[in-house]
Structures are given as structure tokens and as C-alpha cells.
Write a protein that holds these residues in place. Structure first.
Motif, short mmCIF file in Angstrom:
data_model
loop_
_atom_site.label_atom_id
_atom_site.label_comp_id
_atom_site.label_asym_id
_atom_site.label_seq_id
_atom_site.Cartn_x
_atom_site.Cartn_y
_atom_site.Cartn_z
N ARG A 20 43.74 42.14 59.71
CA ARG A 20 42.51 41.81 60.44
C ARG A 20 41.26 42.09 59.62
O ARG A 20 40.16 41.75 60.04
N PHE A 21 41.45 42.70 58.46
CA PHE A 21 40.32 42.98 57.58
C PHE A 21 40.34 41.98 56.43
O PHE A 21 41.28 41.96 55.64
N PRO A 22 39.34 41.11 56.33
CA PRO A 22 39.33 40.11 55.25
C PRO A 22 39.07 40.76 53.90
O PRO A 22 38.35 41.76 53.80
N SER A 23 39.68 40.20 52.88
CA SER A 23 39.47 40.73 51.53
C SER A 23 39.47 39.59 50.52
O SER A 23 40.04 38.53 50.76
N GLY A 24 38.81 39.84 49.41
CA GLY A 24 38.87 38.90 48.30
C GLY A 24 40.18 39.09 47.57
O GLY A 24 40.93 40.04 47.84
N ILE A 25 40.46 38.20 46.65
CA ILE A 25 41.70 38.28 45.88
C ILE A 25 41.36 38.23 44.40
O ILE A 25 40.56 37.40 43.97
N ALA A 26 41.99 39.12 43.65
CA ALA A 26 41.76 39.16 42.21
C ALA A 26 43.09 38.96 41.47
O ALA A 26 44.13 39.46 41.91
N ALA A 27 43.02 38.23 40.38
CA ALA A 27 44.15 38.12 39.47
C ALA A 27 43.87 39.08 38.32
O ALA A 27 42.79 39.07 37.73
N LEU A 28 44.82 39.94 38.02
CA LEU A 28 44.70 40.92 36.94
C LEU A 28 45.69 40.51 35.86
O LEU A 28 46.90 40.53 36.09
N CYS A 29 45.17 40.11 34.69
CA CYS A 29 46.02 39.47 33.69
C CYS A 29 45.71 39.95 32.28
O CYS A 29 44.57 40.28 31.96
N SER A 30 46.73 39.94 31.45
CA SER A 30 46.59 40.33 30.06
C SER A 30 47.63 39.59 29.23
O SER A 30 48.63 39.10 29.77
N ARG A 31 47.38 39.52 27.94
CA ARG A 31 48.36 38.94 27.02
C ARG A 31 49.32 40.05 26.60
O ARG A 31 48.90 41.10 26.12
N VAL A 32 50.61 39.80 26.79
CA VAL A 32 51.66 40.76 26.42
C VAL A 32 52.56 40.06 25.41
O VAL A 32 53.20 39.05 25.75
N GLY A 40 50.56 38.54 34.61
CA GLY A 40 49.55 38.86 35.61
C GLY A 40 50.11 39.15 36.98
O GLY A 40 51.28 38.89 37.27
N ILE A 41 49.24 39.71 37.80
CA ILE A 41 49.53 40.00 39.20
C ILE A 41 48.30 39.60 40.01
O ILE A 41 47.22 39.39 39.45
N VAL A 42 48.46 39.48 41.31
CA VAL A 42 47.32 39.29 42.19
C VAL A 42 47.22 40.48 43.13
O VAL A 42 48.23 41.10 43.46
N ALA A 43 45.98 40.79 43.51
CA ALA A 43 45.76 41.94 44.40
C ALA A 43 44.71 41.58 45.44
O ALA A 43 43.61 41.17 45.10
N SER A 44 45.07 41.75 46.72
CA SER A 44 44.10 41.59 47.78
C SER A 44 43.44 42.92 48.11
O SER A 44 42.57 42.99 48.96
N SER A 45 43.85 43.97 47.41
CA SER A 45 43.28 45.30 47.62
C SER A 45 42.18 45.62 46.61
O SER A 45 41.69 46.74 46.57
N GLN A 93 48.48 47.63 28.34
CA GLN A 93 47.64 46.76 27.51
C GLN A 93 46.24 47.35 27.36
O GLN A 93 45.73 47.98 28.28
N PRO A 94 45.61 47.14 26.19
CA PRO A 94 44.27 47.72 25.99
C PRO A 94 43.21 47.13 26.91
O PRO A 94 42.27 47.81 27.29
N ARG A 95 43.36 45.87 27.29
CA ARG A 95 42.40 45.23 28.17
C ARG A 95 43.12 44.39 29.21
O ARG A 95 44.14 43.75 28.92
N ILE A 96 42.56 44.39 30.42
CA ILE A 96 43.07 43.59 31.53
C ILE A 96 41.91 42.75 32.04
O ILE A 96 40.83 43.28 32.33
N GLY A 97 42.13 41.46 32.12
CA GLY A 97 41.12 40.57 32.67
C GLY A 97 41.26 40.49 34.17
O GLY A 97 42.34 40.21 34.69
N VAL A 98 40.17 40.76 34.88
CA VAL A 98 40.16 40.63 36.33
C VAL A 98 39.39 39.36 36.66
O VAL A 98 38.21 39.24 36.32
N SER A 99 40.06 38.43 37.31
CA SER A 99 39.42 37.20 37.77
C SER A 99 39.36 37.25 39.29
O SER A 99 40.41 37.20 39.95
N VAL A 100 38.15 37.41 39.85
CA VAL A 100 37.99 37.33 41.29
C VAL A 100 38.07 35.85 41.64
O VAL A 100 37.24 35.06 41.20
N LEU A 101 39.11 35.49 42.39
CA LEU A 101 39.42 34.08 42.59
C LEU A 101 38.39 33.38 43.48
O LEU A 101 37.91 33.94 44.46
N ALA A 102 38.08 32.16 43.10
CA ALA A 102 37.14 31.32 43.84
C ALA A 102 37.88 30.58 44.95
O ALA A 102 39.12 30.48 44.95
#
Length: 168
Positions: free
Chosen positions: A18-30, A36-41, A70-79
Motif C-alpha cells: 500500500r506504500f508506493p515506491s520508485g524502482i531502481a536497477a543496480l548494475c555493474s560490469r562483472v 544487475g538487480i532491481v529494488a523497490s526498496s 564491484q568497485p562501482r555500481i550504477g543505480v538507474s532510477v527507472l522512468a
């Protein structure tokens, strides 16, 4: 007033929905391949100094143990138009990045094109939280100009978009 004391996982999942949230994809080159993974948290604004964001990940995740190294993780807040990309990255059986338009940094962060926001992050700390880990990420860079500002929203077990503001 009497509150429902049934806080079993399936009931709790419905309540949390019942609580709306944005969604982010957390991705890196391995090893040269995007993971990558997605997180609604995902939560922004945890701290401005130092710049920190956070999310929670299930302890059973098979992808997070690889990403966290990984040294860096890209977070893409999905549109709002990226529902299919979200489902694809969340898939456990499909090629998570097949035909997706991505950008990569030299440090290995992977971003989905056309996201509402990009954050270049590294793992700051992890804390046990029941059946999840709470992960703090330090923000090293960001990009949001010329990107769609309307986020993809997860609410009541479904994907939604915010309504376009009406002109007065």
C-alpha cells in the motif's frame, strides 16, 4: 481501534504494497558482462554529507554477492516507460540485458538509458535486517539532465506512472 496482529509474511507483503515506491536497477560490469538487480526498496536522501542512498536486498539473492564486490555500481532510477526493462532485469531465467540500451563507466558502473536518474555508487556499509541486508551506497556522481523525470512506481503489486500535471 483494534489493529490486526497478523504480521505473517504474506499479509505483511500486502500491507507494505500500500506504500508506493520508485524502482531502481543496480548494475555493474562483472568480468566484462553486465549484471544487475532491481529494488523497490531504494531510498534517496539518506545523507547529503556524505552523499548516501540505500536499499534492502534479500539474503537469498544470488546476484548481490557478485555485485557487492564491484568497485562501482550504477543505480538507474527507472522512468515510467521502463516497465519491460525492469521485468527483464528482475528475471531469473532470461538474459537480463539482451537488447537493452545501456551505458557503462570506465569504473564498471552500468546504467540503463532513458532512466529518470543515474547515480554512480560504491558500497559504503551493509547491515543485517532480518531476511534482508540494508545496504548504504556512497554517491560519487550523478546525471539527470535531459532525462525523463517521471519515475516508474510500484504500488499494490503493480507498475504505475504518475499522472501528467494538468495545465491551469
Amino acid at each position: 481501534m483494534v489493529l490486526d496482529v497478523n504480521v505473517e509474511p504474506n499479509v505483511l507483503r500486502q500491507a507494505f504494497g500500500r506504500f508506493p515506491s520508485g524502482i531502481a536497477a543496480l548494475c555493474s560490469r562483472v568480468d566484462g558482462v553486465p549484471e544487475g538487480i532491481v529494488a523497490s526498496s531504494f531510498t534517496v536522501g539518506v545523507s547529503l554529507d556524505p552523499p548516501l542512498v540505500m536499499f534492502a536486498i534479500q539474503n537469498e539473492s544470488r546476484t548481490w554477492p557478485v555485485l557487492r564486490k564491484q568497485p562501482r555500481i550504477g543505480v538507474s532510477v527507472l522512468a515510467s516507460g521502463q516497465k519491460d526493462a525492469c521485468l527483464q532485469i528482475a528475471s531469473k531465467s532470461a538474459d537480463r540485458f539482451a537488447a537493452l540500451d545501456i551505458d557503462c563507466t570506465s569504473a564498471g558502473a552500468v546504467f540503463l538509458s532513458d532512466a529518470a536518474l543515474w547515480l554512480d555508487c560504491s558500497v559504503e556499509a551493509e547491515y543485517p535486517a532480518g531476511d534482508h541486508q540494508v545496504v548504504l551506497l556512497r554517491v560519487h556522481g550523478l546525471q539527470f539532465e535531459n532525462m525523463d523525470p517521471a519515475p516508474l512506481v510500484f504500488h499494490a503489486s503493480g507498475f504505475h506512472r504518475l499522472p501528467e500535471p494538468s495545465l491551469v
